[in-house]
Design an enzyme around this catalytic site. Structure first.
Site, PDB file in Angstrom:
ATOM      1  N   GLY A   1      18.637  98.273   2.224  1.00 38.76           N
ATOM      2  CA  GLY A   1      17.270  98.758   2.295  1.00 38.76           C
ATOM      3  C   GLY A   1      16.386  98.365   1.145  1.00 38.76           C
ATOM      4  O   GLY A   1      14.959  98.836   1.003  1.00 38.76           O
ATOM      5  N   GLY A   2      16.885  98.623  -0.064  1.00 40.75           N
ATOM      6  CA  GLY A   2      16.374  97.947  -1.369  1.00 40.75           C
ATOM      7  C   GLY A   2      15.865  98.809  -2.078  1.00 40.75           C
ATOM      8  O   GLY A   2      15.549 100.183  -1.464  1.00 40.75           O
TER       9      GLY A   2
ATOM     10  N   GLY B   1      -4.194 100.475 -13.548  1.00 42.71           N
ATOM     11  CA  GLY B   1      -4.470 100.713 -12.105  1.00 42.71           C
ATOM     12  C   GLY B   1      -4.811  99.642 -10.960  1.00 42.71           C
ATOM     13  O   GLY B   1      -5.537  99.303 -10.503  1.00 42.71           O
TER      14      GLY B   1
ATOM     15  N   ALA C   1       6.660  93.668   0.981  1.00 42.77           N
ATOM     16  CA  ALA C   1       8.163  94.169   1.998  1.00 42.77           C
ATOM     17  C   ALA C   1       7.410  93.341   3.025  1.00 42.77           C
ATOM     18  O   ALA C   1       9.377  92.684   3.437  1.00 42.77           O
ATOM     19  CB  ALA C   1       8.405  96.143   2.152  1.00 42.77           C
TER      20      ALA C   1
ATOM     21  N   HIS D   1     -14.016 103.271  22.880  1.00 43.18           N
ATOM     22  CA  HIS D   1     -14.807 104.965  21.174  1.00 43.18           C
ATOM     23  C   HIS D   1     -14.700 106.036  22.155  1.00 43.18           C
ATOM     24  O   HIS D   1     -13.624 106.454  22.980  1.00 43.18           O
ATOM     25  CB  HIS D   1     -16.027 104.579  22.666  1.00 43.18           C
ATOM     26  CG  HIS D   1     -16.756 105.460  22.091  1.00 43.18           C
ATOM     27  ND1 HIS D   1     -17.355 105.073  20.541  1.00 43.18           N
ATOM     28  CD2 HIS D   1     -17.367 106.839  22.327  1.00 43.18           C
ATOM     29  CE1 HIS D   1     -18.402 106.698  20.525  1.00 43.18           C
ATOM     30  NE2 HIS D   1     -18.246 107.046  21.442  1.00 43.18           N
TER      31      HIS D   1
HETATM   32  P1  FAD Z   1      13.768  94.884  -2.837  1.00 49.66           P
HETATM   33  O1  FAD Z   1      13.903  95.671  -1.918  1.00 49.66           O
HETATM   34  O2  FAD Z   1      14.061  95.059  -4.315  1.00 49.66           O
HETATM   35  O3  FAD Z   1      15.540  94.883  -3.106  1.00 49.66           O
HETATM   36  C1  FAD Z   1      16.571  93.886  -3.696  1.00 49.66           C
HETATM   37  C2  FAD Z   1      18.297  94.552  -3.560  1.00 49.66           C
HETATM   38  O4  FAD Z   1      18.986  93.614  -4.155  1.00 49.66           O
HETATM   39  C3  FAD Z   1      17.821  95.790  -3.961  1.00 49.66           C
HETATM   40  O5  FAD Z   1      18.532  97.063  -3.503  1.00 49.66           O
HETATM   41  C4  FAD Z   1      18.963  95.510  -4.888  1.00 49.66           C
HETATM   42  O6  FAD Z   1      19.630  96.666  -4.903  1.00 49.66           O
HETATM   43  C5  FAD Z   1      19.161  94.455  -5.091  1.00 49.66           C
HETATM   44  N1  FAD Z   1      20.093  93.659  -6.451  1.00 49.66           N
HETATM   45  C6  FAD Z   1      19.641  92.937  -6.826  1.00 49.66           C
HETATM   46  N2  FAD Z   1      20.543  92.273  -7.597  1.00 49.66           N
HETATM   47  C7  FAD Z   1      21.725  92.398  -7.206  1.00 49.66           C
HETATM   48  C8  FAD Z   1      23.089  91.644  -6.939  1.00 49.66           C
HETATM   49  N3  FAD Z   1      23.043  90.412  -8.502  1.00 49.66           N
HETATM   50  N4  FAD Z   1      24.167  91.872  -5.941  1.00 49.66           N
HETATM   51  C9  FAD Z   1      24.038  92.554  -5.732  1.00 49.66           C
HETATM   52  N5  FAD Z   1      22.893  93.320  -4.893  1.00 49.66           N
HETATM   53  C10 FAD Z   1      21.963  92.890  -5.763  1.00 49.66           C
HETATM   54  N6  FAD Z   1       5.746  96.597  -0.396  1.00 49.66           N
HETATM   55  C11 FAD Z   1       4.995  96.864   0.756  1.00 49.66           C
HETATM   56  O7  FAD Z   1       5.005  96.206   1.667  1.00 49.66           O
HETATM   57  N7  FAD Z   1       4.285  98.284   0.837  1.00 49.66           N
HETATM   58  C12 FAD Z   1       4.065  99.907  -0.054  1.00 49.66           C
HETATM   59  O8  FAD Z   1       3.856 100.657   0.477  1.00 49.66           O
HETATM   60  C13 FAD Z   1       4.469  99.318  -1.215  1.00 49.66           C
HETATM   61  N8  FAD Z   1       5.099 100.340  -2.252  1.00 49.66           N
HETATM   62  C14 FAD Z   1       6.038 100.125  -2.738  1.00 49.66           C
HETATM   63  C15 FAD Z   1       5.658 101.382  -3.599  1.00 49.66           C
HETATM   64  C16 FAD Z   1       6.300 101.145  -5.038  1.00 49.66           C
HETATM   65  C17 FAD Z   1       6.260 102.468  -5.730  1.00 49.66           C
HETATM   66  C18 FAD Z   1       7.375 100.154  -4.992  1.00 49.66           C
HETATM   67  C19 FAD Z   1       7.799  99.678  -6.349  1.00 49.66           C
HETATM   68  C20 FAD Z   1       6.982  99.020  -4.750  1.00 49.66           C
HETATM   69  C21 FAD Z   1       6.585  99.016  -3.337  1.00 49.66           C
HETATM   70  N9  FAD Z   1       6.791  97.937  -2.955  1.00 49.66           N
HETATM   71  C22 FAD Z   1       5.884  98.085  -1.508  1.00 49.66           C
HETATM   72  C23 FAD Z   1       7.084  97.278  -3.183  1.00 49.66           C
HETATM   73  C24 FAD Z   1       8.185  96.419  -2.273  1.00 49.66           C
HETATM   74  O9  FAD Z   1       8.923  97.750  -2.424  1.00 49.66           O
HETATM   75  C25 FAD Z   1       8.892  95.297  -2.212  1.00 49.66           C
HETATM   76  O10 FAD Z   1       7.831  93.977  -2.230  1.00 49.66           O
HETATM   77  C26 FAD Z   1      10.012  94.583  -1.799  1.00 49.66           C
HETATM   78  O11 FAD Z   1      10.900  95.916  -1.624  1.00 49.66           O
HETATM   79  C27 FAD Z   1      10.631  93.409  -1.489  1.00 49.66           C
HETATM   80  O12 FAD Z   1      12.080  93.153  -0.879  1.00 49.66           O
HETATM   81  P2  FAD Z   1      13.055  92.780  -1.741  1.00 49.66           P
HETATM   82  O13 FAD Z   1      14.176  92.436  -0.831  1.00 49.66           O
HETATM   83  O14 FAD Z   1      12.780  91.355  -2.623  1.00 49.66           O
HETATM   84  O15 FAD Z   1      13.846  93.342  -2.443  1.00 49.66           O
END
Ligand code: FAD
Length: 461
Positions: free
Chosen positions: A35-36, A178, A315, A439
């Protein structure tokens, strides 16, 4: 086709499911949580906190107006944090279940490339495992940037990750930055009565969005007592007894903010380092894995998607890139329309945007017409007591094509989907006008804003 995917966030897990649906043998390697960031420490937990604190704030301040009498309304912070965990767990378990059903093998551990055909995983359970692949997709996400001012490492200086799991509701918080994450935390904690100060280096909050809609949010934050310093630079952080003292500068004038916690919401850095990529010929620039339009790196069988590529950190962008990479690898050429990425801020009012802002459209040389409709003229917004905000439509004066839709108000983050579909179908303002909206809905404000492009909105004088 054997595909190895590193990272189980919305980029990696979506790519894994899609590739498995299309017949690939998929291994998904994750070092921490399936779920990251999004499901565990980003999108989902923050929205749970925003949802409950918003209800609390509205009931506390508007119960009487809503015809309600509430005598003993309290926040149970422990229970709220538990709910946040439960919602995340429910969604993560759902994803794990789908991965299991699709026969995606999930390997727990830290992955590193050892060649263009093999990955070595330092297993969480101990030991190492070598995984060979035909194609690999890197989706390792991003991490918080901590600006290296003196005092950045003091106790109480935290990132978004700790800010969503505090033991107690702080009396005061200084938020450095911000942008989206900064204003969402300002909204969560100001709803709970915490004194919030935002210090932003740029002259604008949420600088990538249309500033007319951002103004609606800024006004709302100021009404809640949030202090906002823009064009201000943080110089240092010191401990002052139990509290932290942030020293910043506005023009030539230094000022101090005293707060119990300091949240660094100063952006996120792509996590493309430490994966052994450069050693096998993939370019990585300050953590950002370099890819082409089709998410291919310099090494033919290795792709990278999501936050780790240094592009738009959202995301749904990571997931869209994951779908596209999986389909390309499996021989289907699917092209996402990245002009129609919705940008959302889940504050009150919510902000949502798709396409060009007024400023961007002018800079790109378009001759534009702009339509606006204020939420106080919209029946549903009056019913729910959310009259702050507007819908703003940017259209090409020559063709009538919708170039951008920007919304501040109740349900803006839901409504923006119709703006994205309109743009994806290259709709004109006339086509928005000849669409019938139910509406009473907030969506009617889109219809009115489209009419107002021609100066013909109905519900404003
Ligand atoms: P991630 O979700 O970061 O997943 C990457 C995964 O890779 C992680 O689980 C990590 O553990 C794993 N990983 C890294 N290196 C390794 C390795 N060497 N070996 C094995 N595993 C590894 N986006 C939205 O669209 N809407 C929102 O409302 C939103 N709110 C947010 C609120 C906060 C507080 C934060 C911090 C971010 C928010 N985001 C939001 C941004 C969103 O979370 C990210 O853009 C999104 O998670 C990116 O997805 P990803 O799959 O690229 O990476």
């Amino acid at each position: 086709m054997k595909i190895a995917i590193i990272g189980g966030g919305p980029g990696g897990y979506v790519a894994a499911i899609k590739a498995a649906q299309m017949g690939a043998e998929v291994v998904l390697i994750e070092k921490e949580y399936i779920g990251g960031t999004c499901l565990n420490t980003g999108c989902i937990p923050t929205k749970v906190l925003l949802h409950s604190t918003e209800i609390y704030h509205q009931l506390r301040n508007e119960a009487e107006d809503l015809g309600l009498e509430i005598n003993d309304l309290k926040v149970n912070w422990r229970n709220l944090l538990t709910r946040k965990e439960l919602v995340a767990t429910q969604l993560v378990e759902g994803v794990k279940n789908i991965l299991r059903t699709m026969n995606v093998e999930v390997v727990r551990g830290y992955a590193k490339f050892t060649s263009t055909k093999t990955i070595e995983v330092s297993l969480t359970a101990g030991g190492k495992r070598s995984i060979s692949f035909d194609k690999a997709i890197v989706a390792t996400g991003s991490k918080s940037i901590i600006i290296p001012v003196p005092g950045h490492d003091l106790e109480g200086v935290i990132t978004s990750r700790e800010a969503m799991s505090l033991e107690e509701i702080p009396e005061s918080i200084c938020i450095i930055g911000g942008g989206v994450i900064g204003v969402e935390f300002a909204n969560i904690y100001s709803n709970l009565g915490t004194q919030i100060t935002i210090i932003e280096m740029l002259p604008e909050l949420v600088a990538n969005m249309d500033q007319e809609i951002v103004n609606s949010l800024e006004e709302a934050l100021l009404t809640k007592g949030v202090k906002v310093y823009k064009s201000a630079k943080v110089l240092r952080i010191d401990r002052s007894g139990k509290e932290l003292q942030v020293t910043a500068q506005l023009g030539d004038d230094p000022f101090q903010v005293i707060a119990e916690k300091v949240i660094m919401a100063t952006g996120r850095k792509p996590s493309g380092d430490g994966l052994g990529l450069e050693e096998i010929g993939v370019k990585v620039d300050r953590g950002a894995i370099q890819v082409d339009r089709l998410f291919k790196t310099d090494v033919d069988n290795i792709y990278a998607i999501g936050d780790c590529t240094g592009g738009v950190q959202l995301a749904h962008v990571a997931s869209a890139s994951g779908l596209m990479a999986a389909e390309l690898i499996m021989g289907e050429r699917m092209a996402m329309d990245f002009r129609t990425i919705p940008y959302c801020v889940y504050t009150n009012p919510e902000l949502a945007s798709v396409g060009l802002t007024e400023r961007d459209a002018v800079m790109k040389g378009y001759k534009i017409k702009v339509g606006k409709f204020p939420m106080y003229g919209n029946g549903k917004s009056v019913i729910t007591g959310n009259v702050r905000g507007m819908v703003k439509i940017i259209a090409d004066e020559n063709t009538g094509e919708v170039l951008g839709v920007h919304i501040a108000g109740n349900s803006a983050t839901e409504l923006i989907a119709s703006g994205a579909v309109a743009m994806r179908l290259e709709a004109t303002v006339q086509e928005l006008i000849t669409t019938i909206y139910a509406h009473p809905t907030v969506g009617e404000a889109i219809h009115e804003a489209a009419e107002s492009v021609f100066g013909r909105a109905i519900h404003i004088p």
